[in-house]
Scaffold this active site. Sequence first.
Site, mmCIF file in Angstrom:
data_model
loop_
_atom_site.group_PDB
_atom_site.id
_atom_site.type_symbol
_atom_site.label_atom_id
_atom_site.label_comp_id
_atom_site.label_asym_id
_atom_site.label_seq_id
_atom_site.Cartn_x
_atom_site.Cartn_y
_atom_site.Cartn_z
ATOM 1 N N GLU A 150 7.651 2.720 4.313
ATOM 2 C CA GLU A 150 6.456 1.471 4.555
ATOM 3 C C GLU A 150 6.343 0.753 3.453
ATOM 4 O O GLU A 150 6.374 1.045 2.081
ATOM 5 C CB GLU A 150 5.146 2.098 4.851
ATOM 6 N N LEU A 152 3.754 -1.821 2.968
ATOM 7 C CA LEU A 152 2.576 -2.264 2.802
ATOM 8 C C LEU A 152 1.896 -2.456 1.742
ATOM 9 O O LEU A 152 2.116 -1.389 0.889
ATOM 10 C CB LEU A 152 1.701 -1.914 3.891
ATOM 11 N N LEU A 249 4.708 -11.943 -10.980
ATOM 12 C CA LEU A 249 4.864 -12.468 -12.309
ATOM 13 C C LEU A 249 3.747 -12.492 -12.985
ATOM 14 O O LEU A 249 3.576 -12.956 -14.051
ATOM 15 C CB LEU A 249 5.548 -13.891 -12.317
ATOM 16 N N CYS A 259 0.591 4.184 -5.845
ATOM 17 C CA CYS A 259 2.150 4.221 -5.642
ATOM 18 C C CYS A 259 3.256 3.892 -6.971
ATOM 19 O O CYS A 259 4.037 4.751 -7.145
ATOM 20 C CB CYS A 259 2.717 3.304 -4.652
ATOM 21 N N LYS A 321 -6.860 -2.615 -7.877
ATOM 22 C CA LYS A 321 -6.431 -4.232 -7.703
ATOM 23 C C LYS A 321 -7.670 -4.580 -6.806
ATOM 24 O O LYS A 321 -8.391 -3.741 -6.324
ATOM 25 C CB LYS A 321 -5.068 -4.269 -7.000
HETATM 26 P P1 NAD Z 1 -3.594 8.974 1.577
HETATM 27 O O1 NAD Z 1 -3.789 10.167 0.519
HETATM 28 O O2 NAD Z 1 -4.469 7.924 1.349
HETATM 29 O O3 NAD Z 1 -3.660 9.729 2.760
HETATM 30 C C1 NAD Z 1 -3.065 10.865 3.392
HETATM 31 C C2 NAD Z 1 -3.644 11.543 4.478
HETATM 32 O O4 NAD Z 1 -2.858 12.453 4.940
HETATM 33 C C3 NAD Z 1 -5.057 12.120 4.014
HETATM 34 O O5 NAD Z 1 -6.035 11.747 4.900
HETATM 35 C C4 NAD Z 1 -4.807 13.796 3.968
HETATM 36 O O6 NAD Z 1 -5.727 14.395 4.500
HETATM 37 C C5 NAD Z 1 -3.735 13.560 5.209
HETATM 38 N N1 NAD Z 1 -2.912 14.863 5.332
HETATM 39 C C6 NAD Z 1 -2.441 15.570 4.215
HETATM 40 N N2 NAD Z 1 -1.801 16.847 4.837
HETATM 41 C C7 NAD Z 1 -1.838 16.798 6.121
HETATM 42 C C8 NAD Z 1 -1.278 17.403 7.274
HETATM 43 N N3 NAD Z 1 -0.627 18.540 6.982
HETATM 44 N N4 NAD Z 1 -1.809 17.214 8.456
HETATM 45 C C9 NAD Z 1 -2.660 16.136 8.569
HETATM 46 N N5 NAD Z 1 -2.867 15.217 7.783
HETATM 47 C C10 NAD Z 1 -2.656 15.644 6.395
HETATM 48 O O7 NAD Z 1 -2.191 8.485 1.199
HETATM 49 P P2 NAD Z 1 -1.532 7.299 1.284
HETATM 50 O O8 NAD Z 1 -1.832 6.273 0.285
HETATM 51 O O9 NAD Z 1 -1.627 6.631 2.805
HETATM 52 O O10 NAD Z 1 0.016 7.492 1.345
HETATM 53 C C11 NAD Z 1 0.618 8.313 2.056
HETATM 54 C C12 NAD Z 1 2.191 8.041 1.996
HETATM 55 O O11 NAD Z 1 2.695 6.693 2.126
HETATM 56 C C13 NAD Z 1 2.473 8.412 0.552
HETATM 57 O O12 NAD Z 1 3.941 9.005 0.645
HETATM 58 C C14 NAD Z 1 2.735 7.128 -0.235
HETATM 59 O O13 NAD Z 1 3.556 7.176 -1.325
HETATM 60 C C15 NAD Z 1 3.253 6.310 0.814
HETATM 61 N N6 NAD Z 1 2.832 4.716 0.836
HETATM 62 C C16 NAD Z 1 1.618 4.526 0.457
HETATM 63 C C17 NAD Z 1 1.180 3.049 0.452
HETATM 64 C C18 NAD Z 1 -0.204 2.840 -0.121
HETATM 65 O O14 NAD Z 1 -0.481 1.462 -0.345
HETATM 66 N N7 NAD Z 1 -1.060 3.688 -0.154
HETATM 67 C C19 NAD Z 1 2.260 2.246 0.619
HETATM 68 C C20 NAD Z 1 3.489 2.532 1.247
HETATM 69 C C21 NAD Z 1 3.731 3.910 1.094
HETATM 70 C C1 UGA Z 2 2.914 -1.410 -3.761
HETATM 71 C C2 UGA Z 2 3.823 -2.260 -3.373
HETATM 72 O O1 UGA Z 2 3.632 -3.789 -3.420
HETATM 73 C C3 UGA Z 2 3.976 -2.253 -1.861
HETATM 74 O O2 UGA Z 2 5.097 -3.031 -1.309
HETATM 75 C C4 UGA Z 2 4.194 -0.582 -1.586
HETATM 76 O O3 UGA Z 2 4.400 -0.578 -0.159
HETATM 77 C C5 UGA Z 2 3.022 0.143 -2.201
HETATM 78 O O4 UGA Z 2 2.835 -0.188 -3.458
HETATM 79 C C6 UGA Z 2 3.296 1.461 -2.031
HETATM 80 O O5 UGA Z 2 4.428 1.994 -2.100
HETATM 81 O O6 UGA Z 2 2.254 2.169 -2.036
HETATM 82 P P1 UGA Z 2 0.051 -1.626 -3.892
HETATM 83 O O7 UGA Z 2 0.139 -0.461 -4.994
HETATM 84 O O8 UGA Z 2 -0.795 -1.586 -2.954
HETATM 85 O O9 UGA Z 2 1.337 -1.882 -3.360
HETATM 86 O O10 UGA Z 2 -0.309 -2.853 -4.835
HETATM 87 P P2 UGA Z 2 0.536 -4.275 -5.510
HETATM 88 O O11 UGA Z 2 -0.289 -5.423 -4.994
HETATM 89 O O12 UGA Z 2 1.712 -4.197 -5.308
HETATM 90 O O13 UGA Z 2 -0.215 -3.809 -6.911
HETATM 91 C C7 UGA Z 2 0.293 -2.700 -7.886
HETATM 92 C C8 UGA Z 2 -0.318 -3.140 -9.070
HETATM 93 O O14 UGA Z 2 0.317 -4.013 -9.761
HETATM 94 C C9 UGA Z 2 -1.669 -3.294 -9.210
HETATM 95 O O15 UGA Z 2 -2.260 -2.562 -10.222
HETATM 96 C C10 UGA Z 2 -1.630 -4.785 -9.476
HETATM 97 O O16 UGA Z 2 -2.790 -5.283 -10.277
HETATM 98 C C11 UGA Z 2 -0.383 -5.008 -10.471
HETATM 99 N N1 UGA Z 2 0.275 -6.337 -10.448
HETATM 100 C C12 UGA Z 2 0.695 -6.687 -9.332
HETATM 101 C C13 UGA Z 2 0.200 -6.684 -11.562
HETATM 102 O O17 UGA Z 2 -0.214 -6.527 -12.699
HETATM 103 N N2 UGA Z 2 0.962 -8.290 -11.557
HETATM 104 C C14 UGA Z 2 1.617 -8.837 -10.458
HETATM 105 O O18 UGA Z 2 1.919 -9.910 -10.650
HETATM 106 C C15 UGA Z 2 1.258 -8.059 -9.268
#
Ligand code: NAD
Ligand code: UGA
Length: 452
Positions: A150, A152, A249, A259, A321
Amino acid sequence: MARVCVIGAGYVGLVTGAGLAELGHTVVLLETNASRLEALRLHQLPIHEPGLDELVERYAVRGRLTFSGSYSETIPEAEFIFIAVNTPTGPDGEANTTYVSAAVASVMKYARPKQVLVTKSTVPVGTGDLLSVVVSDAGFHDIEVVSNPEFLREGTAVQDFLTPDRIVVGAGSRAAAARVARLYSSLNAPVVVCSRRSAELAKYAANALLATRISFMNEMSAICEAVDADIEQVASVVGFDRRIGAGYLSAGLGWGGSCFPKDLRALSVTAKQHGIEPAMLDATVAVNARQRDRVYRRLCEAVGPVNGTAPTVAVLGLAFKPNTDDVRESPAIDIVRRLVESGIRVRAHDPVATGNARAILPDIDYCAEPYEAVANTDGIFLATEWDEYRQLDWPRIRELMRGRVIVDSRNALDGPRLEKLGFRYLSVGRRSHAAEQRDLMLHLESVPAGGL
Ligand code: NAD
Ligand code: UGA
């Protein structure tokens, strides 16, 4: 339309679940955290994510999105099982995949033939292979493990999910890839089908490259300060190059969040495990730390001790952020912690993240309003560029403050105007006479015949 179970109702699981419901599928969100589950059953979101509450409400009311804490009730019914649980940093910097393994172990107790197990969580290369072994050891030779990372961003997660730049499907067979890709067929997005290992690594590569761009610009911001150039102007010029693009940038306080930091650490561990010295990753991380130090020092020097006593600083923004309540590895929280450790009193404000911040730093003054936070302070540190801070009544703030210092660590405010109002305005990568320089900045569609 498919029956999908999404395991983990966090930032990614909730958006994935609600997003797949929007695409027409019937989704159960499986969450084991009792208070999260209880809130969701009342259609209350445990996180702040713009637009998500409407989407969840819409499909929860229609019964296309339901919530459960029971593997036995949900898994047998699902055609696709998405793993969206957390993969935090482990003790040596590696990704801790124990939540993924635990979820898959629970799934295996109730699995049915021909289901597809999809990893949405960000997992180290080879995790899909290990899960495949778990699946076949449980006697399921026709359950395929597919990587569907993912991309996002928090704050724009719904839009990112529904209008992705690409959909990545890493699978061991064309049939499994096709089944997962079909879930997204109503989206107008390119689909990249690749090996599971490539999909797993591509997720880390994307995050690492984005973080590297930011660190590069932060290094440029230090050079700008040294040679009397303006990082905003440099970024604009560089970003016009279509080969480079304008995103990611922005120099400032550096990157943080749930992340980038953990994923760069995990990728670095993967490299080292294979005998590769991750020089680029190390530099990206080091420059990020150095930038934070630089900006922190700027604040301390600007506010200094006041009449021999420690100053009071208002910190605006605590989330990592804008438009999120997530404070995991937030640069703002790190700055607050350093200020407190050096005896500086902090009054903090964030539109939505104070609850999460309080759980980490219980002993600072949290204020409901930015005007309350700035009252009688010696300086303001803008740590997170929430839009509402751009709209503040700065003449009123000047009256409320004791001092005149504003350190804008995100280059978000109108510096020239603040200087005219009598503030001492400090930003990143811009000299104090940047106002004059910015007046010279023109963006024209083409060179006008009559000259500039
Ligand atoms: P999060 O901590 O917000 O959510 C994880 C959820 O999973 C929690 O609600 C937790 O209680 C639940 N959970 C844990 N173990 C469980 C189980 N065995 N059964 C059911 N529920 C369970 O995490 P997140 O930020 O959503 O990230 C999830 C994954 O997605 C991570 O690997 C992260 O790196 C990846 N990811 C996150 C983002 C982001 O923007 N947060 C974007 C892309 C990818
Ligand atoms: C980031 C990636 O952009 C997503 O594509 C990815 O899915 C996600 O991590 C993930 O794997 O969790 P996110 O962490 O939600 O998303 O936020 P961003 O908007 O990418 O910002 C990350 C950090 O970089 C923040 O602290 C932000 O302030 C900083 N940033 C971003 C800068 O300092 N400068 C920039 O130009 C952009």
